[in-house]
Design a protein around this motif. Sequence first.
Motif, PDB file in Angstrom:
ATOM      1  N   LYS A  33       0.828  -1.199   0.000  1.00  0.00           N
ATOM      2  CA  LYS A  33       0.000   0.000   0.000  1.00  0.00           C
ATOM      3  C   LYS A  33       0.864   1.251   0.000  1.00  0.00           C
ATOM      4  O   LYS A  33       0.556   2.232  -0.683  1.00  0.00           O
ATOM      5  N   ALA A  34       1.976   1.225   0.723  1.00  0.00           N
ATOM      6  CA  ALA A  34       2.888   2.374   0.766  1.00  0.00           C
ATOM      7  C   ALA A  34       3.515   2.628  -0.598  1.00  0.00           C
ATOM      8  O   ALA A  34       3.659   3.786  -1.021  1.00  0.00           O
ATOM      9  N   ALA A  35       3.856   1.572  -1.310  1.00  0.00           N
ATOM     10  CA  ALA A  35       4.439   1.724  -2.645  1.00  0.00           C
ATOM     11  C   ALA A  35       3.422   2.330  -3.607  1.00  0.00           C
ATOM     12  O   ALA A  35       3.770   3.177  -4.433  1.00  0.00           O
ATOM     13  N   PHE A  36       2.173   1.936  -3.483  1.00  0.00           N
ATOM     14  CA  PHE A  36       1.128   2.482  -4.348  1.00  0.00           C
ATOM     15  C   PHE A  36       0.884   3.962  -4.052  1.00  0.00           C
ATOM     16  O   PHE A  36       0.749   4.778  -4.962  1.00  0.00           O
ATOM     17  N   ILE A  37       0.848   4.323  -2.785  1.00  0.00           N
ATOM     18  CA  ILE A  37       0.649   5.722  -2.398  1.00  0.00           C
ATOM     19  C   ILE A  37       1.816   6.578  -2.875  1.00  0.00           C
ATOM     20  O   ILE A  37       1.621   7.683  -3.394  1.00  0.00           O
ATOM     21  N   LEU A  38       3.030   6.081  -2.723  1.00  0.00           N
ATOM     22  CA  LEU A  38       4.202   6.821  -3.214  1.00  0.00           C
ATOM     23  C   LEU A  38       4.164   6.980  -4.732  1.00  0.00           C
ATOM     24  O   LEU A  38       4.535   8.027  -5.261  1.00  0.00           O
ATOM     25  N   ARG A  84       3.852  -3.806  -8.174  1.00  0.00           N
ATOM     26  CA  ARG A  84       3.391  -4.931  -8.994  1.00  0.00           C
ATOM     27  C   ARG A  84       4.091  -6.236  -8.646  1.00  0.00           C
ATOM     28  O   ARG A  84       3.539  -7.314  -8.829  1.00  0.00           O
ATOM     29  N   ASN A  85       5.334  -6.152  -8.130  1.00  0.00           N
ATOM     30  CA  ASN A  85       6.087  -7.368  -7.824  1.00  0.00           C
ATOM     31  C   ASN A  85       5.815  -7.911  -6.417  1.00  0.00           C
ATOM     32  O   ASN A  85       6.270  -9.003  -6.105  1.00  0.00           O
ATOM     33  N   GLN A  86       5.094  -7.163  -5.612  1.00  0.00           N
ATOM     34  CA  GLN A  86       4.752  -7.637  -4.266  1.00  0.00           C
ATOM     35  C   GLN A  86       3.603  -8.631  -4.342  1.00  0.00           C
ATOM     36  O   GLN A  86       2.733  -8.522  -5.189  1.00  0.00           O
ATOM     37  N   LYS A  87       3.595  -9.576  -3.423  1.00  0.00           N
ATOM     38  CA  LYS A  87       2.527 -10.587  -3.396  1.00  0.00           C
ATOM     39  C   LYS A  87       1.465 -10.229  -2.404  1.00  0.00           C
ATOM     40  O   LYS A  87       1.587  -9.607  -1.475  1.00  0.00           O
ATOM     41  N   CYS A 136       9.077  11.163 -12.166  1.00  0.00           N
ATOM     42  CA  CYS A 136       8.526  10.139 -13.051  1.00  0.00           C
ATOM     43  C   CYS A 136       9.280   8.823 -12.880  1.00  0.00           C
ATOM     44  O   CYS A 136       8.668   7.756 -12.782  1.00  0.00           O
ATOM     45  N   ILE A 137      10.573   8.894 -12.838  1.00  0.00           N
ATOM     46  CA  ILE A 137      11.384   7.682 -12.661  1.00  0.00           C
ATOM     47  C   ILE A 137      11.117   7.049 -11.301  1.00  0.00           C
ATOM     48  O   ILE A 137      10.966   5.827 -11.192  1.00  0.00           O
ATOM     49  N   LEU A 161       5.896   1.817  -8.833  1.00  0.00           N
ATOM     50  CA  LEU A 161       4.893   0.966  -9.468  1.00  0.00           C
ATOM     51  C   LEU A 161       5.416  -0.436  -9.743  1.00  0.00           C
ATOM     52  O   LEU A 161       4.699  -1.423  -9.570  1.00  0.00           O
ATOM     53  N   VAL A 162       6.664  -0.533 -10.157  1.00  0.00           N
ATOM     54  CA  VAL A 162       7.265  -1.854 -10.386  1.00  0.00           C
ATOM     55  C   VAL A 162       7.355  -2.619  -9.073  1.00  0.00           C
ATOM     56  O   VAL A 162       7.035  -3.815  -9.012  1.00  0.00           O
TER      57      VAL A 162
END
Length: 53
Positions: free
Chosen positions: A3-8, A50-53, A39-40, A46-47
Amino acid sequence: MKKAAFILAIIFSILTFIGAAYVIINHGQVSAGYSVVPCILGIICLVFYRNQK
């Protein structure tokens, strides 16, 4: 952590558009890094999301 990766990723995407607007407003006289760097970082988040389970 997922969730933190998505928010970031969302935050960095918003910063990308703000940076792009800043560059356009200044007629390209400022560094394009204001939009490229967030952007980077957003793509990296996002990568990771997507790679988290």
